[in-house]
Enzyme design. Structure first.
Site, PDB file in Angstrom:
ATOM      1  N   ASN A  55       0.868  -1.170   0.000  1.00  0.00           N
ATOM      2  CA  ASN A  55       0.000   0.000   0.000  1.00  0.00           C
ATOM      3  C   ASN A  55       0.908   1.224   0.000  1.00  0.00           C
ATOM      4  OD1 ASN A  55      -1.454   2.315   0.886  1.00  0.00           O
ATOM      5  ND2 ASN A  55      -3.034   1.023   1.801  1.00  0.00           N
ATOM      6  N   GLU A  85      -3.838   1.587  -3.030  1.00  0.00           N
ATOM      7  CA  GLU A  85      -3.955   3.032  -2.763  1.00  0.00           C
ATOM      8  C   GLU A  85      -3.022   3.840  -3.657  1.00  0.00           C
ATOM      9  OE1 GLU A  85      -5.459   5.242   0.810  1.00  0.00           O
ATOM     10  OE2 GLU A  85      -4.231   3.722   1.795  1.00  0.00           O
ATOM     11  N   TYR A 162      -7.568  -4.060  -2.297  1.00  0.00           N
ATOM     12  CA  TYR A 162      -7.563  -3.011  -1.281  1.00  0.00           C
ATOM     13  C   TYR A 162      -8.973  -2.956  -0.690  1.00  0.00           C
ATOM     14  CZ  TYR A 162      -7.423   1.605   0.888  1.00  0.00           C
ATOM     15  OH  TYR A 162      -7.515   2.651   1.791  1.00  0.00           O
ATOM     16  N   ASP A 202      -3.866  -4.883   1.161  1.00  0.00           N
ATOM     17  CA  ASP A 202      -4.258  -4.236   2.413  1.00  0.00           C
ATOM     18  C   ASP A 202      -5.695  -4.645   2.686  1.00  0.00           C
ATOM     19  OD1 ASP A 202      -4.999  -2.609   4.482  1.00  0.00           O
ATOM     20  OD2 ASP A 202      -4.490  -0.719   3.488  1.00  0.00           O
ATOM     21  N   ASN A 204      -7.177  -4.189   5.581  1.00  0.00           N
ATOM     22  CA  ASN A 204      -7.738  -3.218   6.524  1.00  0.00           C
ATOM     23  C   ASN A 204      -8.373  -3.869   7.748  1.00  0.00           C
ATOM     24  OD1 ASN A 204      -7.417  -0.375   6.209  1.00  0.00           O
ATOM     25  ND2 ASN A 204      -8.420  -0.514   4.212  1.00  0.00           N
ATOM     26  N   ASP A 297       3.159   4.985   4.712  1.00  0.00           N
ATOM     27  CA  ASP A 297       2.879   4.607   6.097  1.00  0.00           C
ATOM     28  C   ASP A 297       2.700   3.094   6.238  1.00  0.00           C
ATOM     29  OD1 ASP A 297       0.482   4.582   4.747  1.00  0.00           O
ATOM     30  OD2 ASP A 297      -0.532   6.015   6.058  1.00  0.00           O
ATOM     31  N   HIS A 298       2.662   2.384   5.129  1.00  0.00           N
ATOM     32  CA  HIS A 298       2.693   0.933   5.113  1.00  0.00           C
ATOM     33  C   HIS A 298       4.057   0.465   4.620  1.00  0.00           C
ATOM     34  CE1 HIS A 298      -1.775  -0.038   5.303  1.00  0.00           C
ATOM     35  NE2 HIS A 298      -1.795   1.277   5.094  1.00  0.00           N
TER      36      HIS A 298
END
Length: 307
Positions: A55, A85, A162, A202, A204, A297-298
């Protein structure tokens, strides 16, 4: 998701992910260190495929911060790169195809959100030409945000996904657990009628307490609600999809996402997965995380699959 405070490749002298910072650690748990905990590479005469999933939290931002797909490919020598993303619009896909072009990777597939711009989006860049490619789940209500690309290879399907975030205030929780997850699970089961499936992406959801730094404080946060975790188990785990990292490392505390300024103290979440059909799970040689890659951030995750 918020942006991490440090970008690029971490030096070996700075490895915060090796710090066991879990608030509710149990006996036998330990911090994951890919430098010491990965198996030896397969021999050169073994046929395998190496897949990376990441991601990027906005491909344009990652590129501006110095991300080079060619450099990552040289370092990791992967065969397939799945991205989530991307935040691209259809009209600028060709620009980024050129910006992140990798030598000898002649096959790339892109899916963009068409209802909300600069949002969601997935891509797959492959050295190996797939037999077929499918975009979405085949359900219009789920296919306007560019969340799924499926590649068919000789021995398996690769699904780059995603999964929708339940959002602030859990505004999309009901959609996610009572609609999307069920349809995505059905989609995977239909694929499995002809070949095993690898799901990359991802998803989530931090599916267990070991997968999040401070579980007690996050039970009402998107990604760790009881509804999301139960849905994960009911729609994926209980239907034969194996969490390959957790199978290989049942007691390792490891994260793939960190909020703003949280990576340096290793206060994260494991939201990114490779799930494998039971019939192919034993062919996984290595399922791992690359926490030193921090243009997003991933962090990327990897899978080495014997063919």
């Amino acid at each position: 998701m918020s942006k991490a405070s440090q970008r690029g490749y971490h030096a070996r002298s700075n490895e915060p992910w090796t710090r066991l910072s879990h608030r509710e650690r149990k006996p036998g748990w330990f911090a994951y260190n890919p430098r010491t905990m990965r198996p030896p590479p397969l021999s050169s005469d073994t046929n395998f495929m190496k897949i990376l999933s990441w991601n990027v939290n906005g491909l344009q931002t990652a590129v501006e911060l110095g991300f080079s797909a060619d450099q990552l490919a040289s370092r990791e020598n992967f065969d397939v790169l799945c991205l989530q993303e991307t935040h691209l619009q259809e009209h600028n896909v060709n620009v980024f195809k050129n910006l992140i072009q990798i030598q000898d990777f002649d096959n790339s597939y892109w899916s963009c959100s068409v209802t909300k711009l600069n949002y969601s989006g997935t891509a797959v860049i492959s050295r190996v030409k797939p037999i077929s490619v499918q975009y979405g789940l085949g359900i219009p209500d789920h296919d306007h945000e560019g969340r799924v690309i499926t590649l068919e290879f000789d021995d398996f399907y690769l699904v780059n996904a995603y999964v929708p975030n339940s959002g602030r205030g859990l505004q999309r929780l009901n959609y996610r657990v009572n609609d999307w997850d069920l349809c995505f699970s059905d989609f995977i089961k239909k694929l499995e009628c002809s070949k095993p499936v690898i799901v990359a992406g991802d998803l989530n959801c931090a599916r267990q307490s070991i997968d999040i730094h401070n579980p007690q404080a996050k039970t009402e946060a998107a990604g760790f609600t009881i509804e999301e975790r139960e849905s994960f188990e009911e729609n994926f785990s209980s239907k034969g999809l194996i969490d390959t990292f957790r199978k290989q490392h049942p007691n390792a505390v490891a994260y793939t996402f960190w909020g703003e300024n949280q990576r340096i103290s290793n206060k994260g979440w494991r939201l990114d997965y490779f799930l494998a059909s039971e019939s192919i799970a034993d062919k996984v040689h290595d399922s791992y995380i690359l926490p030193d890659v921090s243009f997003s951030d991933h962090s990327p995750i990897g899978l080495v699959l014997k063919l």
